[in-house]
Write a protein that holds these residues in place. Structure first.
Motif, PDB file in Angstrom:
ATOM      1  N   VAL A 192       0.739  -1.309   0.086  1.00  0.00           N
ATOM      2  CA  VAL A 192       0.058  -0.206   0.132  1.00  0.00           C
ATOM      3  C   VAL A 192       0.803   1.279  -0.042  1.00  0.00           C
ATOM      4  O   VAL A 192       1.720   1.334   0.680  1.00  0.00           O
ATOM      5  N   ARG A 193       0.611   2.043  -0.947  1.00  0.00           N
ATOM      6  CA  ARG A 193       1.581   3.245  -1.239  1.00  0.00           C
ATOM      7  C   ARG A 193       0.983   4.565  -1.038  1.00  0.00           C
ATOM      8  O   ARG A 193      -0.288   4.590  -1.566  1.00  0.00           O
ATOM      9  N   VAL A 194       1.250   5.833  -0.376  1.00  0.00           N
ATOM     10  CA  VAL A 194       0.687   6.892  -0.513  1.00  0.00           C
ATOM     11  C   VAL A 194       1.577   7.733  -1.415  1.00  0.00           C
ATOM     12  O   VAL A 194       2.623   8.040  -1.412  1.00  0.00           O
ATOM     13  N   PHE A 251      -0.499  10.100   5.564  1.00  0.00           N
ATOM     14  CA  PHE A 251      -1.610   9.963   4.655  1.00  0.00           C
ATOM     15  C   PHE A 251      -2.190  11.441   4.719  1.00  0.00           C
ATOM     16  O   PHE A 251      -2.645  11.758   3.606  1.00  0.00           O
ATOM     17  N   ALA A 252      -2.210  12.301   5.841  1.00  0.00           N
ATOM     18  CA  ALA A 252      -3.181  13.373   5.659  1.00  0.00           C
ATOM     19  C   ALA A 252      -2.076  14.465   5.110  1.00  0.00           C
ATOM     20  O   ALA A 252      -2.763  15.689   4.791  1.00  0.00           O
ATOM     21  N   GLY A 253      -0.797  14.429   5.186  1.00  0.00           N
ATOM     22  CA  GLY A 253       0.063  15.266   4.803  1.00  0.00           C
ATOM     23  C   GLY A 253       0.532  16.279   5.978  1.00  0.00           C
ATOM     24  O   GLY A 253       0.808  17.321   5.428  1.00  0.00           O
ATOM     25  N   VAL A 303       5.652   3.860   0.867  1.00  0.00           N
ATOM     26  CA  VAL A 303       4.962   2.771   1.601  1.00  0.00           C
ATOM     27  C   VAL A 303       5.015   2.920   2.964  1.00  0.00           C
ATOM     28  O   VAL A 303       6.383   2.877   3.532  1.00  0.00           O
ATOM     29  N   PRO A 304       3.928   3.308   3.864  1.00  0.00           N
ATOM     30  CA  PRO A 304       4.073   3.494   5.201  1.00  0.00           C
ATOM     31  C   PRO A 304       4.318   2.219   6.209  1.00  0.00           C
ATOM     32  O   PRO A 304       4.414   1.008   5.194  1.00  0.00           O
ATOM     33  N   GLY A 305       4.466   2.282   7.243  1.00  0.00           N
ATOM     34  CA  GLY A 305       4.602   1.329   8.350  1.00  0.00           C
ATOM     35  C   GLY A 305       5.896   1.125   8.833  1.00  0.00           C
ATOM     36  O   GLY A 305       6.946   0.426   8.224  1.00  0.00           O
TER      37      GLY A 305
END
Length: 337
Positions: free
Chosen positions: A10-12, A50-52, A64-66
């Motif tokens: 999952v990428r932002v 995600f929200a910036g 990719v978070p995490g």
């Protein structure tokens, strides 16, 4: 060389956007390990990505978070012991320059390079696979519960706070905030023999705090001011730094781990000096804190399991973020690939 492994991530690509992508992963290079991710937690800082709203120097898009992950070593590159293949692991995220004194002790204060961290500027654990330098891995006991182990990363952050608090058996310690960090701190402090009081904004976490080892709980910090040898702040809300100082006894210690959105009403040098309260801060976890948390996990002192409230496949990462943002009882939300 083996054939490239495939998986999902999952990428932002930019703030406010998520995408599920297919990825091919090559064999690990020299000094690297390839980890098959089992579980990855969602942190408040992931929501910021995600929200910036995360400060620009601490994120790089697309990403990719995490950073709260656990997994199993699938393969290793040259120079890495083959015996760790198949072992359960967790791993440090903040990078330090190899061969410098700061990397030997894992101390991020000594960064001789620009900030780099798994899940923020480098690919993270919202994925099937994660490749990283093997020197950042911490081996788990054989048969360890990888679902629970995903909570070791936040525990390492508060483990550093516990170490800085310099507590001993019988120390009276207040923990401000009964979120993930606060409750993990309660477990570690209780394991160190401390008498722990949780200070939280309401009574919603009273029972869970007791499960984690808290002896006392209050939603009225004013009623317990000046009573504690040490205070661990794990709320990250405006005003809590000042509250932490006021909870400490004269000559006591306050350790701050949260980053509030505003600090306009926070610390007063008059209070600090006149009450001789020693204030320390934690940003990330050095190697000594990771080792402390992993040992506590192996000994059964640290158990993140009671904090897990939701689990989602990574394809539902957007829904998972919504659940966490709704503040409707969600505590630790996990993703799995």
């Amino acid at each position: 060389m083996t054939a490239a492994r495939t998986g999902r991530a999952v990428r932002v690509p930019a703030p406010g956007s998520l995408e599920l992508i297919d990825v091919d992963v090559a064999d690990p290079g020299p000094g690297e390990a390839l980890v098959r991710i089992a579980w990855c937690g969602i942190c408040g800082s992931d929501r910021e990505v995600f929200a910036g709203t995360r400060p620009a120097e601490f994120v790089r898009y697309p990403v990719v978070p995490g950073h709260e992950w656990s997994g199993t070593v699938e393969a290793v590159g040259d120079g890495v012991p083959a015996g760790i293949v198949g072992r359960g692991v967790v791993g440090q995220g903040i990078r330090t320059a190899e061969g410098t004194p700061s990397s030997v002790v894992g101390d991020p204060e000594g960064w001789p390079q620009e900030y780099e961290e798994t899940g923020f500027t480098l690919p993270g654990g919202w994925a099937t696979w994660l490749t990283l330098p093997a020197r950042y891995l911490h081996l788990l006991p054989e048969g360890a519960d990888l679902r629970a182990a995903a909570g070791i990363e936040p525990a390492a952050c508060v483990a550093e706070a516990v170490l800085l608090a310099d507590v001993t058996v019988g120390s009276k310690v207040a923990v401000i905030g009964a979120g993930t960090l606060g409750l993990l701190a309660v477990q570690l402090l209780r394991g160190a023999g401390c008498e722990v009081t949780v200070v939280h904004r309401d009574d919603s976490r009273r029972e869970l705090a007791a499960t984690c080892g808290a002896a006392h709980y209050t939603s009225d910090p004013g009623s317990v001011e000046g009573r504690f040898d040490a205070v661990v702040e794990a709320a990250g809300a405006p005003g809590v730094a000042r509250s932490a100082v006021r909870l400490a006894r004269r000559g006591g210690r306050a350790v701050l781990t949260g980053i509030p959105a505003s600090d306009a009403d926070d610390l007063s040098s008059l209070e600090l000096v006149s009450r001789n309260v020693h204030v320390m801060t934690v940003f990330g976890a050095p190697t000594r804190a990771w080792a402390y948390a992993v040992r506590a996990f192996a000994a059964g002192v640290l158990d993140p399991t009671p904090l897990i409230t939701h689990e989602f496949d990574i394809a539902r990462a957007g829904e998972a973020l919504d659940v966490l943002a709704a503040r409707s009882g969600a505590l630790k939300v996990l993703l799995h690939p």
